[in-house]
Write a protein that holds these residues in place. Structure first.
Motif, PDB file in Angstrom:
ATOM      1  N   GLU A   1      19.377 -31.576 -11.439  1.00  0.00           N
ATOM      2  CA  GLU A   1      18.786 -31.338 -10.316  1.00  0.00           C
ATOM      3  C   GLU A   1      18.230 -33.237 -11.014  1.00  0.00           C
ATOM      4  OE1 GLU A   1      14.763 -30.219  -9.974  1.00  0.00           O
ATOM      5  OE2 GLU A   1      14.619 -29.960  -7.637  1.00  0.00           O
TER       6      GLU A   1
ATOM      7  N   ALA B   1      24.003 -21.727  -8.584  1.00  0.00           N
ATOM      8  CA  ALA B   1      23.320 -23.246  -7.855  1.00  0.00           C
ATOM      9  C   ALA B   1      24.114 -24.999  -8.669  1.00  0.00           C
ATOM     10  CB  ALA B   1      22.419 -23.751  -9.781  1.00  0.00           C
TER      11      ALA B   1
ATOM     12  N   PHE C   1      18.679 -26.360 -15.068  1.00  0.00           N
ATOM     13  CA  PHE C   1      18.011 -26.817 -13.663  1.00  0.00           C
ATOM     14  C   PHE C   1      17.652 -27.892 -13.428  1.00  0.00           C
ATOM     15  CE2 PHE C   1      18.590 -22.422 -13.737  1.00  0.00           C
ATOM     16  CZ  PHE C   1      19.054 -22.004 -12.292  1.00  0.00           C
TER      17      PHE C   1
ATOM     18  N   ALA D   1      18.770 -19.879  -6.959  1.00  0.00           N
ATOM     19  CA  ALA D   1      19.135 -19.357  -8.063  1.00  0.00           C
ATOM     20  C   ALA D   1      18.202 -20.024  -9.349  1.00  0.00           C
ATOM     21  CB  ALA D   1      20.804 -20.645  -8.151  1.00  0.00           C
ATOM     22  N   ARG D   2      16.978 -20.610  -9.286  1.00  0.00           N
ATOM     23  CA  ARG D   2      16.397 -21.377 -10.529  1.00  0.00           C
ATOM     24  C   ARG D   2      15.005 -19.928 -10.017  1.00  0.00           C
ATOM     25  NH1 ARG D   2      14.866 -27.264 -10.582  1.00  0.00           N
ATOM     26  NH2 ARG D   2      14.518 -27.601  -8.088  1.00  0.00           N
TER      27      ARG D   2
ATOM     28  N   ASP E   1      23.679 -17.366 -12.577  1.00  0.00           N
ATOM     29  CA  ASP E   1      22.866 -18.760 -11.718  1.00  0.00           C
ATOM     30  C   ASP E   1      23.458 -19.487 -11.811  1.00  0.00           C
ATOM     31  OD1 ASP E   1      21.522 -16.195 -10.105  1.00  0.00           O
ATOM     32  OD2 ASP E   1      20.060 -16.369 -12.211  1.00  0.00           O
TER      33      ASP E   1
ATOM     34  N   PHE F   1      20.241 -23.757  -4.247  1.00  0.00           N
ATOM     35  CA  PHE F   1      20.034 -23.898  -5.324  1.00  0.00           C
ATOM     36  C   PHE F   1      18.494 -23.360  -5.484  1.00  0.00           C
ATOM     37  CE2 PHE F   1      18.169 -27.170  -8.236  1.00  0.00           C
ATOM     38  CZ  PHE F   1      18.675 -27.217  -9.347  1.00  0.00           C
ATOM     39  N   GLU F   2      17.808 -23.333  -4.915  1.00  0.00           N
ATOM     40  CA  GLU F   2      16.267 -23.587  -5.329  1.00  0.00           C
ATOM     41  C   GLU F   2      16.224 -22.028  -5.676  1.00  0.00           C
ATOM     42  OE1 GLU F   2      14.404 -24.912  -7.009  1.00  0.00           O
ATOM     43  OE2 GLU F   2      14.557 -26.864  -5.736  1.00  0.00           O
TER      44      GLU F   2
END
Lengths: 208, 208
Positions: free
Chosen positions: A99, A171, A95, A186-187, A167, A183-184
């Motif tokens: 990111e 993401a 991630f 998924a994290r 995930d 996205f968050e």
């Protein structure tokens, strides 16, 4: 001769860096001799000599993507002292890697899986092999975690691997479609999966 | 004039059918005037007259993909008598639609989300709008299920929507990368999510 080889290696590295940038933005379909030659400041003839054909250049670009991820995430993860730390590092590191825009379009391999899913040939074959290798790595690391912590209740390893990769797939699209919330999500989902290994019983509830 | 319009509509429908086939196999990037004209047996000039530019043809192809999914899955789902049946139909119908190869590469919209995630412009904008619409539909349908069955314990609607869409993204890649096990895993995962609404308490365990 050594100087010439070093220059050749540096040129090859520059070519693949540019190919990675192009592939990350436009898909592997954008990795043409024309576009890569222009971006890297070499001739198409040089590419033909160095790589053979366009498909070989695409394959080398995929390998370079794996190499880059290994440098940034996988190798540091493998240096962690425990299996649980290795697993956390490789999963959450993915991630951070996406990111942090190490590549402008996130994870090139995840995107290429979708792009080449129906295009039979060496690129798809390599992606299937990567997919198997990544899954085997996660499975083996989870097994190692379970050996470190044998007292835990049974864990469905296949389901865990499915969810970690799911995930990532979610993401890798969400971040670039301006869907920061997904996205968050998924994290956090991956964090919750990893928390199933926590020794604190309060943290070991089933992932939501 | 009516006959001429009917022929025009039939030609447009044939063009979009061919564009869908191409996009499903090669991505929306394969939807060029050249490829679509050849597949549909019309001239590039005809495409220019009927659609304007290539991007407009790509947008029309996306709309046609949504229309096809609506015909095959969404509209029949909306005819179901209860919200839970609508939700089941639209979620599990997606897997049948992909598995049945209504399009040769499965769900075109799911694939286009990955393909266009970093390519700013009208295609990406439309995909973002579809994504929002789909999510709103699922959220509203889940809310309607909860109104039908108000006695259930609290449900995290955002998480449920995230997981349903995540299972689709995973499945759309898995099926075509010869990973049947992951495709079936995704379908079972969605079935387990839907089972949280079941009135039988034994079936309402948290999804694995």
């Amino acid at each position: 001769v050594d100087g010439r080889r070093a220059r050749g290696d540096a040129t090859r590295a520059r070519i693949l860096r540019e190919a990675l940038q192009i592939a990350s933005r436009q898909g592997l379909d954008g990795v043409t001799f024309g576009q890569v030659a222009e971006a890297a400041g070499v001739s198409k003839g040089h590419l033909a000599q160095a790589f053979g054909g366009r498909e070989a250049l695409q394959l080398a670009t995929l390998d370079a993507a794996v190499e880059l991820f290994s440098e940034r995430v996988l190798n540091p993860a493998n240096a962690e002292p425990t299996a649980l730390e290795r697993l956390r590092h490789v999963c959450l590191g993915w991630f951070d890697y996406v990111e942090g825009r190490v590549l402008p379009g996130g994870c090139l391999i995840t995107a290429a899986n979708s792009e080449f899913r129906t295009i039979a040939g060496p690129v798809r074959d390599r992606l299937i092999a990567f997919r198997q290798r990544r899954r085997n790595y996660l499975r083996a690391t989870i097994q190692a975690v379970l050996e470190e912590r044998p007292s835990r209740s049974p864990v469905d390893v296949d389901d865990l691997v499915y969810r970690i990769l799911g995930d990532e797939a979610a993401a890798n699209v969400a971040l670039f479609l301006e869907d920061r919330a997904a996205f968050e999500h998924a994290r956090r989902s991956t964090e919750a999966l990893l928390a199933t290994f926590d020794s604190d019983p309060k943290a070991s509830t089933k992932p939501r």
